[in-house]
Design an enzyme around this catalytic site. Structure first.
Site, PDB file in Angstrom:
ATOM      1  NE  ARG A  55      22.604   9.851  10.302  1.00 21.34           N
ATOM      2  CZ  ARG A  55      23.554   9.566   9.264  1.00 21.34           C
ATOM      3  NH1 ARG A  55      24.267   8.165   9.652  1.00 21.34           N
ATOM      4  NH2 ARG A  55      23.736  10.089   8.183  1.00 21.34           N
ATOM      5  CD  GLU A  63      17.316  10.679   3.589  1.00 19.69           C
ATOM      6  OE1 GLU A  63      16.332  10.887   4.268  1.00 19.69           O
ATOM      7  OE2 GLU A  63      18.392  11.150   3.972  1.00 19.69           O
ATOM      8  NE  ARG A  98      19.834  11.678  13.967  1.00 23.65           N
ATOM      9  CZ  ARG A  98      19.716  11.634  12.638  1.00 23.65           C
ATOM     10  NH1 ARG A  98      19.007  11.082  12.048  1.00 23.65           N
ATOM     11  NH2 ARG A  98      20.786  12.367  11.942  1.00 23.65           N
TER      12      ARG A  98
END
Length: 168
Positions: A55, A63, A98
């Site tokens: 990430r 998004e 992540r």
């Protein structure tokens, strides 16, 4: 006296055992090949024969369902898909396990490129790095990428709106 002895022993233990890996055995900094771009700020990198999810630190991209989300994913892909990258992290993981990191392709900081091109926000809730704030300010002035839309919605607000709609 016993407390002092315990405290000194504890300090010695910390000094001899620096935490250089994350909870899932990833070193803080490593090189690997980008094998997938999930969205603008989430990549899969092959390291020692295993896919590791990264990430991107300091930023939040739109998004995929949001305006400019696909543009962010495309730029990320153009910059590093199929390439060897350097992953630079402090070893922290997010709630989805992540690794939070910056990614470099050669001398190019992918995280900063996304902000500079107006395809990511500086994620101020999780970053105090002023270099990202400056890049965002410049991108806004240049009306780069998502900043060409006067009604651009930050991804964290987009997610809240979507979550509220799903509850109805």
């Amino acid at each position: 006296m016993m407390f002092k002895l315990f405290f000194i022993s504890f300090l010695f233990f910390l000094a001899c055992n620096p935490k250089t890996e994350t909870s899932n055995s990833l070193p803080k900094n490593f090189e690997g090949k980008v094998v997938a771009i999930k969205d603008g700020d989430t990549f899969k990198v092959m390291y020692e024969g295993k896919e590791k999810t990264i990430r991107l630190e300091h930023i939040d991209c739109p998004e995929k369902s949001q305006p400019f989300g696909n543009n962010a994913k495309q730029l990320a892909s153009d910059l590093c898909f199929g390439k060897m990258v350097k992953v630079v992290s402090n070893g922290k993981m997010d709630r989805y396990q992540r690794l939070i990191a910056e990614i470099y392709v050669g001398d190019i900081n992918v995280n900063k490129e996304l902000v500079e091109n107006g395809l990511a926000w500086h994620f101020v809730n999780y970053s105090k790095d002023n270099s990202y704030a400056k890049l965002e300010i410049q991108a806004r002035k240049n009306k780069a990428g998502l900043w060409s839309d006067v009604h651009a919605i930050a991804p964290w607000d987009w997610r809240k709106i979507k979550k509220a709609k799903n509850k109805k």
